[in-house]
Structure formats: C-alpha cells, structure tokens
Design a protein around this motif. Sequence first.
Motif, short mmCIF file in Angstrom:
data_model
loop_
_atom_site.label_atom_id
_atom_site.label_comp_id
_atom_site.label_asym_id
_atom_site.label_seq_id
_atom_site.Cartn_x
_atom_site.Cartn_y
_atom_site.Cartn_z
N LYS A 1 0.83 -1.20 0.00
CA LYS A 1 0.00 0.00 0.00
C LYS A 1 0.87 1.26 0.00
O LYS A 1 0.59 2.21 -0.72
N LYS A 2 1.93 1.25 0.83
CA LYS A 2 2.85 2.40 0.89
C LYS A 2 3.52 2.64 -0.45
O LYS A 2 3.66 3.78 -0.89
N GLU A 3 3.92 1.56 -1.12
CA GLU A 3 4.59 1.69 -2.42
C GLU A 3 3.64 2.29 -3.45
O GLU A 3 4.02 3.15 -4.24
N VAL A 4 2.39 1.87 -3.44
CA VAL A 4 1.41 2.42 -4.38
C VAL A 4 1.19 3.91 -4.11
O VAL A 4 1.17 4.72 -5.03
N ARG A 5 1.06 4.26 -2.83
CA ARG A 5 0.88 5.68 -2.48
C ARG A 5 2.08 6.51 -2.95
O ARG A 5 1.91 7.61 -3.49
N LYS A 6 3.28 5.97 -2.75
CA LYS A 6 4.50 6.65 -3.17
C LYS A 6 4.51 6.88 -4.68
O LYS A 6 4.83 7.97 -5.17
N ARG A 7 4.15 5.85 -5.43
CA ARG A 7 4.14 5.96 -6.89
C ARG A 7 3.07 6.94 -7.38
O ARG A 7 3.30 7.68 -8.33
N ILE A 8 1.93 6.96 -6.73
CA ILE A 8 0.87 7.91 -7.11
C ILE A 8 1.36 9.34 -6.88
O ILE A 8 1.18 10.20 -7.74
N LYS A 9 1.98 9.59 -5.73
CA LYS A 9 2.51 10.93 -5.45
C LYS A 9 3.55 11.34 -6.48
O LYS A 9 3.58 12.48 -6.93
N GLU A 10 4.41 10.40 -6.86
CA GLU A 10 5.46 10.69 -7.85
C GLU A 10 4.85 11.07 -9.20
O GLU A 10 5.29 12.03 -9.85
N ILE A 11 3.83 10.37 -9.62
CA ILE A 11 3.17 10.68 -10.90
C ILE A 11 2.43 12.00 -10.81
O ILE A 11 2.37 12.76 -11.77
N GLN A 12 1.86 12.28 -9.65
CA GLN A 12 1.17 13.57 -9.49
C GLN A 12 2.16 14.73 -9.57
O GLN A 12 1.85 15.77 -10.12
N LYS A 13 3.37 14.54 -9.03
CA LYS A 13 4.40 15.58 -9.09
C LYS A 13 4.98 15.71 -10.49
O LYS A 13 5.34 16.79 -10.92
N HIS A 14 5.12 14.58 -11.18
CA HIS A 14 5.77 14.54 -12.50
C HIS A 14 4.91 13.76 -13.50
O HIS A 14 5.27 12.66 -13.91
N PRO A 15 3.77 14.33 -13.89
CA PRO A 15 2.87 13.60 -14.80
C PRO A 15 3.51 13.29 -16.15
O PRO A 15 3.08 12.35 -16.84
N GLU A 16 4.55 14.00 -16.53
CA GLU A 16 5.23 13.74 -17.81
C GLU A 16 5.92 12.37 -17.81
O GLU A 16 6.25 11.84 -18.87
N LYS A 17 6.13 11.79 -16.64
CA LYS A 17 6.75 10.45 -16.56
C LYS A 17 5.76 9.34 -16.90
O LYS A 17 6.17 8.22 -17.19
N ALA A 18 4.48 9.65 -16.85
CA ALA A 18 3.45 8.64 -17.13
C ALA A 18 3.38 8.38 -18.62
O ALA A 18 3.63 9.26 -19.44
#
Length: 75
Positions: A43-60
């Motif tokens: 769950k923590k890993e998923v939350r971390k990845r969601i935050k990362e994509i929210q900060k850097h949507p160009e990585k998606a």
Amino acid sequence: MPITTYHIRIKKNYAAAILKDLQKLDAVELRPEEDIVIPEWQKKEVRKRIKEIQKHPEKAIPWEEAQKKFKRLTK
C-alpha cells in the motif's frame, strides 16, 4: 524438466462455468475479496508511486504504450 507457461483468454460467458468446474476438481480456491489482505508495504509503495506521478505527470505513459513495451520485453 522445463516449465511450460500457457496464456489463456476466457470469454466472459464461459468464465464462471470454467471456474466452477475447476473448483469442483479442487484445482482452484475461490476466495471472497474481503479475505484478501494487501500488505502495508505494498500500500505504501502504491501511495509513493501515485505521489510521484502527481508531481511529475510527464513520466506517465499511456496504457497502450505500456502494453507494447511489456510485449516487447516478454518476446
């Protein structure tokens, strides 16, 4: 002995019947969703990845592109 992997695609109208037959053969165990425990680390890993994509949507990348990359990697 080499392990053989098979990929199957079951049409929706057959899936329930196939699962029931496999259950009768004791080949699968059907468990209700509420019995499935997701570990806290996951769950923590998923939350971390969601935050990362929210900060850097160009990585998606679009799902279709991800599927193509995965197929290339598994050939």
